[in-house]
Design a protein around this motif. Structure first.
Motif, PDB file in Angstrom:
ATOM      1  N   VAL A 146       5.976  25.478 -11.153  1.00 16.64           N
ATOM      2  CA  VAL A 146       5.286  24.336 -10.554  1.00 16.64           C
ATOM      3  C   VAL A 146       6.086  23.813  -9.374  1.00 16.64           C
ATOM      4  O   VAL A 146       5.619  23.841  -8.231  1.00 16.64           O
ATOM      5  CB  VAL A 146       5.055  23.223 -11.597  1.00 16.64           C
ATOM      6  N   VAL A 147       7.283  23.312  -9.633  1.00 16.23           N
ATOM      7  CA  VAL A 147       8.167  22.865  -8.552  1.00 16.23           C
ATOM      8  C   VAL A 147       9.590  23.286  -8.881  1.00 16.23           C
ATOM      9  O   VAL A 147       9.939  23.528 -10.045  1.00 16.23           O
ATOM     10  CB  VAL A 147       8.121  21.330  -8.345  1.00 16.23           C
ATOM     11  N   GLU A 148      10.407  23.360  -7.842  1.00 20.50           N
ATOM     12  CA  GLU A 148      11.818  23.687  -8.018  1.00 20.50           C
ATOM     13  C   GLU A 148      12.623  22.958  -6.949  1.00 20.50           C
ATOM     14  O   GLU A 148      12.275  22.973  -5.771  1.00 20.50           O
ATOM     15  CB  GLU A 148      12.035  25.201  -7.906  1.00 20.50           C
ATOM     16  N   GLY A 149      13.668  22.279  -7.366  1.00 18.97           N
ATOM     17  CA  GLY A 149      14.518  21.568  -6.420  1.00 18.97           C
ATOM     18  C   GLY A 149      13.864  20.366  -5.779  1.00 18.97           C
ATOM     19  O   GLY A 149      14.215  19.973  -4.658  1.00 18.97           O
ATOM     20  N   ALA A 150      12.922  19.730  -6.490  1.00 14.20           N
ATOM     21  CA  ALA A 150      12.241  18.559  -5.929  1.00 14.20           C
ATOM     22  C   ALA A 150      13.223  17.402  -5.811  1.00 14.20           C
ATOM     23  O   ALA A 150      13.951  17.092  -6.749  1.00 14.20           O
ATOM     24  CB  ALA A 150      11.053  18.163  -6.807  1.00 14.20           C
ATOM     25  N   GLY A 151      13.206  16.750  -4.653  1.00 12.33           N
ATOM     26  CA  GLY A 151      14.102  15.635  -4.443  1.00 12.33           C
ATOM     27  C   GLY A 151      13.584  14.663  -3.399  1.00 12.33           C
ATOM     28  O   GLY A 151      13.165  15.072  -2.320  1.00 12.33           O
ATOM     29  N   PHE A 152      13.570  13.386  -3.736  1.00  8.66           N
ATOM     30  CA  PHE A 152      13.178  12.320  -2.811  1.00  8.66           C
ATOM     31  C   PHE A 152      13.511  10.987  -3.470  1.00  8.66           C
ATOM     32  O   PHE A 152      13.840  10.927  -4.652  1.00  8.66           O
ATOM     33  CB  PHE A 152      11.676  12.386  -2.469  1.00  8.66           C
ATOM     34  N   ASP A 153      13.424   9.904  -2.694  1.00 11.26           N
ATOM     35  CA  ASP A 153      13.596   8.587  -3.283  1.00 11.26           C
ATOM     36  C   ASP A 153      12.487   7.647  -2.803  1.00 11.26           C
ATOM     37  O   ASP A 153      11.718   7.976  -1.901  1.00 11.26           O
ATOM     38  CB  ASP A 153      14.983   8.009  -2.990  1.00 11.26           C
ATOM     39  N   LEU A 154      12.416   6.503  -3.453  1.00 15.04           N
ATOM     40  CA  LEU A 154      11.373   5.519  -3.176  1.00 15.04           C
ATOM     41  C   LEU A 154      11.997   4.142  -3.281  1.00 15.04           C
ATOM     42  O   LEU A 154      12.721   3.853  -4.246  1.00 15.04           O
ATOM     43  CB  LEU A 154      10.231   5.676  -4.188  1.00 15.04           C
ATOM     44  N   HIS A 155      11.723   3.288  -2.295  1.00 15.71           N
ATOM     45  CA  HIS A 155      12.308   1.957  -2.265  1.00 15.71           C
ATOM     46  C   HIS A 155      11.255   0.880  -2.548  1.00 15.71           C
ATOM     47  O   HIS A 155      10.051   1.116  -2.426  1.00 15.71           O
ATOM     48  CB  HIS A 155      12.968   1.699  -0.914  1.00 15.71           C
ATOM     49  N   ALA A 156      11.730  -0.270  -2.913  1.00 17.58           N
ATOM     50  CA  ALA A 156      10.849  -1.405  -3.164  1.00 17.58           C
ATOM     51  C   ALA A 156      10.026  -1.726  -1.916  1.00 17.58           C
ATOM     52  O   ALA A 156      10.537  -1.685  -0.796  1.00 17.58           O
ATOM     53  CB  ALA A 156      11.679  -2.623  -3.575  1.00 17.58           C
ATOM     54  N   GLY A 157       8.742  -2.011  -2.114  1.00 15.85           N
ATOM     55  CA  GLY A 157       7.866  -2.363  -1.008  1.00 15.85           C
ATOM     56  C   GLY A 157       7.376  -1.193  -0.194  1.00 15.85           C
ATOM     57  O   GLY A 157       6.735  -1.377   0.845  1.00 15.85           O
ATOM     58  N   GLU A 158       7.639   0.023  -0.658  1.00 10.33           N
ATOM     59  CA  GLU A 158       7.264   1.236   0.071  1.00 10.33           C
ATOM     60  C   GLU A 158       6.188   1.991  -0.707  1.00 10.33           C
ATOM     61  O   GLU A 158       6.212   2.050  -1.925  1.00 10.33           O
ATOM     62  CB  GLU A 158       8.499   2.119   0.242  1.00 10.33           C
ATOM     63  N   CYS A 159       5.235   2.576   0.025  1.00  5.62           N
ATOM     64  CA  CYS A 159       4.230   3.438  -0.593  1.00  5.62           C
ATOM     65  C   CYS A 159       4.411   4.851  -0.053  1.00  5.62           C
ATOM     66  O   CYS A 159       4.352   5.071   1.161  1.00  5.62           O
ATOM     67  CB  CYS A 159       2.816   2.949  -0.292  1.00  5.62           C
ATOM     68  N   VAL A 160       4.661   5.782  -0.947  1.00  3.82           N
ATOM     69  CA  VAL A 160       4.909   7.171  -0.580  1.00  3.82           C
ATOM     70  C   VAL A 160       3.838   8.051  -1.219  1.00  3.82           C
ATOM     71  O   VAL A 160       3.541   7.911  -2.410  1.00  3.82           O
ATOM     72  CB  VAL A 160       6.306   7.624  -1.036  1.00  3.82           C
ATOM     73  N   ALA A 161       3.257   8.945  -0.432  1.00  2.00           N
ATOM     74  CA  ALA A 161       2.239   9.863  -0.940  1.00  2.00           C
ATOM     75  C   ALA A 161       2.852  11.227  -1.202  1.00  2.00           C
ATOM     76  O   ALA A 161       3.697  11.700  -0.441  1.00  2.00           O
ATOM     77  CB  ALA A 161       1.098   9.999   0.062  1.00  2.00           C
ATOM     78  N   LEU A 162       2.411  11.855  -2.280  1.00  3.31           N
ATOM     79  CA  LEU A 162       2.712  13.262  -2.535  1.00  3.31           C
ATOM     80  C   LEU A 162       1.600  14.079  -1.893  1.00  3.31           C
ATOM     81  O   LEU A 162       0.432  13.931  -2.249  1.00  3.31           O
ATOM     82  CB  LEU A 162       2.793  13.532  -4.035  1.00  3.31           C
ATOM     83  N   GLY A 163       1.965  14.931  -0.941  1.00  2.00           N
ATOM     84  CA  GLY A 163       0.970  15.696  -0.213  1.00  2.00           C
ATOM     85  C   GLY A 163       1.064  17.180  -0.504  1.00  2.00           C
ATOM     86  O   GLY A 163       2.044  17.666  -1.071  1.00  2.00           O
ATOM     87  N   GLY A 164       0.024  17.895  -0.110  1.00  7.63           N
ATOM     88  CA  GLY A 164      -0.033  19.338  -0.343  1.00  7.63           C
ATOM     89  C   GLY A 164      -1.380  19.730  -0.893  1.00  7.63           C
ATOM     90  O   GLY A 164      -2.140  18.897  -1.383  1.00  7.63           O
TER      91      GLY A 164
END
Length: 234
Positions: free
Chosen positions: A27-45
């Protein structure tokens, strides 16, 4: 910048297909990211890239083969990938909300009480919780004549509005959203955009899947391409 509310580091997941002689589906390998307060992040693909699987790993519905998923819970940081089930339940109760595509609730409970339940769980008096639930359902254009009926009898779009209201009514510092506007018309998509923006202003960190391009562009600060995390599932 403040400490992230969510840190995903080196996460990998492979499904074992036991009905296909143990075939492995990465499915995934080596997934890495962060998310901060007040931020909206989309997972794309594209479809099948592992977006929903990754969202479910963050929530703890799917086990992680490798890596860490750290969620800040007050002064403590909890690794969803390794924490005990009781600690995960507590984390969901206080810190992590989830708006899935589908509404799963107790049969025969009216929509108003379905939406109010998270507030009641937080200790808000029932009358006050129901009043706030009604205000949110009204804002999402769900007719008041439906509020006392079980949402299992509703249309897909009506159920999704109940689902959104339930997921947004209580404050949770981290909110996961899986295609929250998939079954909504333009007017109600606009309401959801407003509600998401209000959550962001309140300091909520939001990680979501938004296939609706207009909604994604309206609310998301950045998009993470899930296909960059190793060889995704077909």
């Amino acid at each position: 910048m403040s400490e992230p509310i969510l840190e995903v580091s080196g996460v990998a997941k492979t499904f074992i297909l036991h009905l296909r002689e143990g075939a492995k589906l990465p499915v995934v390998e080596g997934a890495g990211f962060d998310l901060h307060a007040g931020e909206c992040v989309a997972l794309g693909g594209p479809s099948g890239a592992g977006k929903s699987s990754l969202l479910k790993m963050v929530y703890g519905n799917y086990r992680v083969d490798a890596g860490a998923i750290r969620v800040r819970d007050g002064e403590e940081t909890v690794d969803v990938a390794t924490t005990a089930p009781r600690r995960l339940i507590k984390l969901r109760d206080t810190t992590m909300g989830y708006v899935s595509q589908f509404l799963r609730v107790i049969p025969r409970v009216g929509a108003l009480d379905v939406v109010a339940e998270p507030l009641v769980h937080d200790g808000v008096p029932v009358a006050q919780a129901r009043a706030r639930a009604g205000a949110l359902l009204a804002r999402l254009n769900l007719p008041e004549r439906l509020w006392q009926l079980p949402p299992a009898t509703f249309s897909g779009g009506e159920q999704q509005r109940v689902n959104i209201a339930r997921g947004l009514i209580a404050h949770r510092p981290l909110l996961l959203m899986d295609e929250p506007t998939a079954s909504l018309d333009a007017a109600n998509r606009g309401v959801v955009v407003e509600l998401i923006e209000e959550k962001k202003r309140a300091g909520v960190g939001i990680l979501g899947i938004f296939h609706d391009t207009e909604v994604r562009e309206a609310v998301c600060d950045r998009v993470i391409d899930v296909t960059s995390f190793g060889r995704a599932a077909a």
